[in-house]
Write a protein that holds these residues in place. Structure first.
Motif, PDB file in Angstrom:
ATOM      1  N   SER A   1      56.590  36.233  28.729  1.00  0.00           N
ATOM      2  CA  SER A   1      55.766  35.087  28.320  1.00  0.00           C
ATOM      3  C   SER A   1      54.627  34.957  29.316  1.00  0.00           C
ATOM      4  CB  SER A   1      56.587  33.789  28.251  1.00  0.00           C
ATOM      5  OG  SER A   1      57.116  33.447  29.505  1.00  0.00           O
ATOM      6  N   ALA A   2      53.458  34.579  28.816  1.00  0.00           N
ATOM      7  CA  ALA A   2      52.287  34.495  29.686  1.00  0.00           C
ATOM      8  C   ALA A   2      51.281  33.497  29.145  1.00  0.00           C
ATOM      9  CB  ALA A   2      51.619  35.861  29.825  1.00  0.00           C
ATOM     10  N   VAL A   3      50.444  33.016  30.060  1.00  0.00           N
ATOM     11  CA  VAL A   3      49.343  32.132  29.713  1.00  0.00           C
ATOM     12  C   VAL A   3      48.047  32.885  29.989  1.00  0.00           C
ATOM     13  CG1 VAL A   3      48.125  30.024  30.370  1.00  0.00           C
ATOM     14  CG2 VAL A   3      50.606  30.009  30.174  1.00  0.00           C
ATOM     15  N   GLY A   4      47.202  32.956  28.974  1.00  0.00           N
ATOM     16  CA  GLY A   4      45.868  33.530  29.127  1.00  0.00           C
ATOM     17  C   GLY A   4      44.846  32.415  29.095  1.00  0.00           C
ATOM     18  N   LEU A   5      43.880  32.464  30.018  1.00  0.00           N
ATOM     19  CA  LEU A   5      42.851  31.428  30.092  1.00  0.00           C
ATOM     20  C   LEU A   5      41.463  32.042  30.023  1.00  0.00           C
ATOM     21  CD1 LEU A   5      44.298  29.294  33.027  1.00  0.00           C
ATOM     22  CD2 LEU A   5      44.457  28.814  30.576  1.00  0.00           C
ATOM     23  N   LYS A   6      40.559  31.360  29.294  1.00  0.00           N
ATOM     24  CA  LYS A   6      39.163  31.802  29.250  1.00  0.00           C
ATOM     25  C   LYS A   6      38.483  31.404  30.548  1.00  0.00           C
ATOM     26  CE  LYS A   6      37.836  29.801  25.398  1.00  0.00           C
ATOM     27  NZ  LYS A   6      37.043  29.389  24.239  1.00  0.00           N
ATOM     28  N   GLU A   7      37.740  32.351  31.120  1.00  0.00           N
ATOM     29  CA  GLU A   7      36.949  32.064  32.313  1.00  0.00           C
ATOM     30  C   GLU A   7      35.527  31.741  31.886  1.00  0.00           C
ATOM     31  OE1 GLU A   7      37.116  35.500  34.823  1.00  0.00           O
ATOM     32  OE2 GLU A   7      39.034  34.911  35.667  1.00  0.00           O
ATOM     33  N   MET A   8      34.934  30.824  32.600  1.00  0.00           N
ATOM     34  CA  MET A   8      33.540  30.470  32.333  1.00  0.00           C
ATOM     35  C   MET A   8      32.657  31.104  33.389  1.00  0.00           C
ATOM     36  SD  MET A   8      33.239  28.936  29.681  1.00  0.00           S
ATOM     37  CE  MET A   8      33.301  27.540  28.633  1.00  0.00           C
ATOM     38  N   PRO A   9      31.474  31.466  33.116  1.00  0.00           N
ATOM     39  CA  PRO A   9      30.756  31.369  31.845  1.00  0.00           C
ATOM     40  C   PRO A   9      30.961  32.590  30.955  1.00  0.00           C
ATOM     41  CG  PRO A   9      29.232  32.086  33.519  1.00  0.00           C
ATOM     42  CD  PRO A   9      30.574  31.894  34.196  1.00  0.00           C
ATOM     43  N   SER A  10      31.691  33.605  31.439  1.00  0.00           N
ATOM     44  CA  SER A  10      31.802  34.876  30.721  1.00  0.00           C
ATOM     45  C   SER A  10      32.681  34.804  29.467  1.00  0.00           C
ATOM     46  CB  SER A  10      32.357  35.945  31.651  1.00  0.00           C
ATOM     47  OG  SER A  10      33.685  35.616  32.025  1.00  0.00           O
ATOM     48  N   LEU A  11      33.573  33.815  29.381  1.00  0.00           N
ATOM     49  CA  LEU A  11      34.530  33.650  28.287  1.00  0.00           C
ATOM     50  C   LEU A  11      35.535  34.792  28.199  1.00  0.00           C
ATOM     51  CD1 LEU A  11      32.225  32.195  25.487  1.00  0.00           C
ATOM     52  CD2 LEU A  11      33.632  30.971  27.143  1.00  0.00           C
ATOM     53  N   VAL A  12      35.698  35.533  29.280  1.00  0.00           N
ATOM     54  CA  VAL A  12      36.701  36.596  29.360  1.00  0.00           C
ATOM     55  C   VAL A  12      38.079  35.952  29.419  1.00  0.00           C
ATOM     56  CG1 VAL A  12      37.604  38.406  30.878  1.00  0.00           C
ATOM     57  CG2 VAL A  12      35.163  38.255  30.444  1.00  0.00           C
ATOM     58  N   LEU A  13      39.039  36.507  28.698  1.00  0.00           N
ATOM     59  CA  LEU A  13      40.408  35.996  28.692  1.00  0.00           C
ATOM     60  C   LEU A  13      41.218  36.768  29.731  1.00  0.00           C
ATOM     61  CD1 LEU A  13      42.373  34.047  27.187  1.00  0.00           C
ATOM     62  CD2 LEU A  13      42.977  35.987  25.741  1.00  0.00           C
ATOM     63  N   ARG A  14      41.740  36.043  30.728  1.00  0.00           N
ATOM     64  CA  ARG A  14      42.561  36.641  31.795  1.00  0.00           C
ATOM     65  C   ARG A  14      43.950  36.011  31.771  1.00  0.00           C
ATOM     66  NH1 ARG A  14      39.871  40.084  35.136  1.00  0.00           N
ATOM     67  NH2 ARG A  14      37.623  39.827  35.164  1.00  0.00           N
ATOM     68  N   TRP A  15      44.905  36.667  32.417  1.00  0.00           N
ATOM     69  CA  TRP A  15      46.313  36.276  32.386  1.00  0.00           C
ATOM     70  C   TRP A  15      46.795  35.909  33.790  1.00  0.00           C
ATOM     71  CZ3 TRP A  15      48.089  35.717  27.586  1.00  0.00           C
ATOM     72  CH2 TRP A  15      47.347  36.328  26.573  1.00  0.00           C
ATOM     73  N   PRO A  16      46.508  34.684  34.253  1.00  0.00           N
ATOM     74  CA  PRO A  16      46.855  34.312  35.622  1.00  0.00           C
ATOM     75  C   PRO A  16      48.329  33.958  35.852  1.00  0.00           C
ATOM     76  CG  PRO A  16      45.807  32.474  34.539  1.00  0.00           C
ATOM     77  CD  PRO A  16      45.749  33.640  33.574  1.00  0.00           C
ATOM     78  N   MET A  17      49.076  33.668  34.780  1.00  0.00           N
ATOM     79  CA  MET A  17      50.471  33.260  34.937  1.00  0.00           C
ATOM     80  C   MET A  17      51.336  33.958  33.907  1.00  0.00           C
ATOM     81  SD  MET A  17      49.796  29.225  35.546  1.00  0.00           S
ATOM     82  CE  MET A  17      48.149  29.148  34.855  1.00  0.00           C
ATOM     83  N   ALA A  18      52.430  34.589  34.382  1.00  0.00           N
ATOM     84  CA  ALA A  18      53.314  35.313  33.478  1.00  0.00           C
ATOM     85  C   ALA A  18      54.743  35.285  34.007  1.00  0.00           C
ATOM     86  CB  ALA A  18      52.847  36.754  33.313  1.00  0.00           C
ATOM     87  N   SER A  19      55.670  35.420  33.086  1.00  0.00           N
ATOM     88  CA  SER A  19      57.087  35.503  33.414  1.00  0.00           C
ATOM     89  C   SER A  19      57.660  36.715  32.691  1.00  0.00           C
ATOM     90  CB  SER A  19      57.799  34.229  32.944  1.00  0.00           C
ATOM     91  OG  SER A  19      59.187  34.344  33.109  1.00  0.00           O
ATOM     92  N   GLY A  20      58.405  37.526  33.414  1.00  0.00           N
ATOM     93  CA  GLY A  20      59.022  38.697  32.803  1.00  0.00           C
ATOM     94  C   GLY A  20      58.134  39.921  32.765  1.00  0.00           C
ATOM     95  N   HIS A  21      57.015  39.903  33.505  1.00  0.00           N
ATOM     96  CA  HIS A  21      56.134  41.065  33.488  1.00  0.00           C
ATOM     97  C   HIS A  21      56.785  42.226  34.241  1.00  0.00           C
ATOM     98  CE1 HIS A  21      54.955  38.471  36.818  1.00  0.00           C
ATOM     99  NE2 HIS A  21      54.458  39.511  37.450  1.00  0.00           N
ATOM    100  N   SER A  22      56.551  43.434  33.749  1.00  0.00           N
ATOM    101  CA  SER A  22      57.217  44.611  34.295  1.00  0.00           C
ATOM    102  C   SER A  22      56.407  45.302  35.385  1.00  0.00           C
ATOM    103  CB  SER A  22      57.521  45.599  33.162  1.00  0.00           C
ATOM    104  OG  SER A  22      56.326  46.004  32.537  1.00  0.00           O
ATOM    105  N   ASN A  23      55.149  44.918  35.546  1.00  0.00           N
ATOM    106  CA  ASN A  23      54.299  45.529  36.572  1.00  0.00           C
ATOM    107  C   ASN A  23      53.161  44.558  36.909  1.00  0.00           C
ATOM    108  OD1 ASN A  23      51.969  46.060  34.750  1.00  0.00           O
ATOM    109  ND2 ASN A  23      53.450  47.399  33.741  1.00  0.00           N
ATOM    110  N   ASP A  24      52.321  44.954  37.848  1.00  0.00           N
ATOM    111  CA  ASP A  24      51.226  44.078  38.279  1.00  0.00           C
ATOM    112  C   ASP A  24      49.914  44.339  37.546  1.00  0.00           C
ATOM    113  OD1 ASP A  24      52.816  42.732  40.086  1.00  0.00           O
ATOM    114  OD2 ASP A  24      52.417  44.169  41.695  1.00  0.00           O
ATOM    115  N   ARG A  25      49.924  45.202  36.541  1.00  0.00           N
ATOM    116  CA  ARG A  25      48.682  45.490  35.813  1.00  0.00           C
ATOM    117  C   ARG A  25      48.146  44.271  35.080  1.00  0.00           C
ATOM    118  NH1 ARG A  25      49.580  50.811  32.384  1.00  0.00           N
ATOM    119  NH2 ARG A  25      51.546  49.769  31.980  1.00  0.00           N
ATOM    120  N   ILE A  26      49.011  43.317  34.793  1.00  0.00           N
ATOM    121  CA  ILE A  26      48.589  42.110  34.066  1.00  0.00           C
ATOM    122  C   ILE A  26      47.473  41.379  34.809  1.00  0.00           C
ATOM    123  CG2 ILE A  26      50.345  40.623  35.097  1.00  0.00           C
ATOM    124  CD1 ILE A  26      50.559  39.244  32.355  1.00  0.00           C
ATOM    125  N   GLU A  27      47.489  41.450  36.143  1.00  0.00           N
ATOM    126  CA  GLU A  27      46.492  40.743  36.950  1.00  0.00           C
ATOM    127  C   GLU A  27      45.075  41.259  36.705  1.00  0.00           C
ATOM    128  OE1 GLU A  27      47.926  41.151  40.938  1.00  0.00           O
ATOM    129  OE2 GLU A  27      49.747  40.024  40.493  1.00  0.00           O
TER     130      GLU A  27
END
Length: 153
Positions: free
Chosen positions: A26-52
């Motif tokens: 499970s993870a939360v993706g948030l839009k960054e401003m001003p680029s509107l890029v969706l990033r994943w700053p918080m996750a549970s159960g991730h198998s590696n650090d590539r999510i960052e």
């Protein structure tokens, strides 16, 4: 509530959700401003650090579906491969997900993020599980509104 305790509360909500519905991720993706890029700053159960390092460009992946439409949707690896859209969902590849359910997160008038739950095996999310995910999305959206860094989103 300070930023550290807000983040801890959100991570706790993600852990609880994973246990409640028995999913792998499970993870939360948030839009960054001003680029509107969706990033994943918080996750549970991730198998590696590539999510960052995952960043979904506006108009692609979950930004083009869940956030643009503004409603929850199921996703499956099979459908993404058949429609040749898998490359637009790098989180699926990084976490080796086979099935997922995504819900938009918003506070105020804007859809500013995504709650995504996923499994590394084929799965169809039942109605009760979808309700639990939607309730968790409401709780997390409220917690995000307390997060100072998320308010700029």
């Amino acid at each position: 509530m300070d930023e550290l305790s807000s983040r801890s509360a959100i991570l706790g909500s993600l852990d609880i959700l994973r246990k409640e519905i028995g999913c792998d991720f499970s993870a939360v993706g948030l839009k960054e401003m001003p680029s509107l890029v969706l990033r994943w700053p918080m996750a549970s159960g991730h198998s590696n650090d590539r999510i960052e390092g995952i960043a979904e460009k506006p108009g692609r992946g979950l930004s083009a579906t869940v956030l643009k439409i503004g409603r929850a949707m199921p996703l499956s690896m099979t459908e993404l491969v058949c429609s040749r859209q898998l490359q637009e969902y790098p989180l699926f590849l990084a976490e080796n997900l086979r099935a997922a359910y995504a819900v938009p997160l918003g506070w105020g008038a804007a859809q500013s993020g995504v709650l995504l739950v996923g499994d590394r095996k084929k799965r169809i999310y039942r109605t009760e599980e979808r309700r639990l995910i939607a309730a968790a999305a409401d709780r997390i959206a409220a917690q995000l509104s307390d997060l100072p860094s998320a308010r700029t989103v």
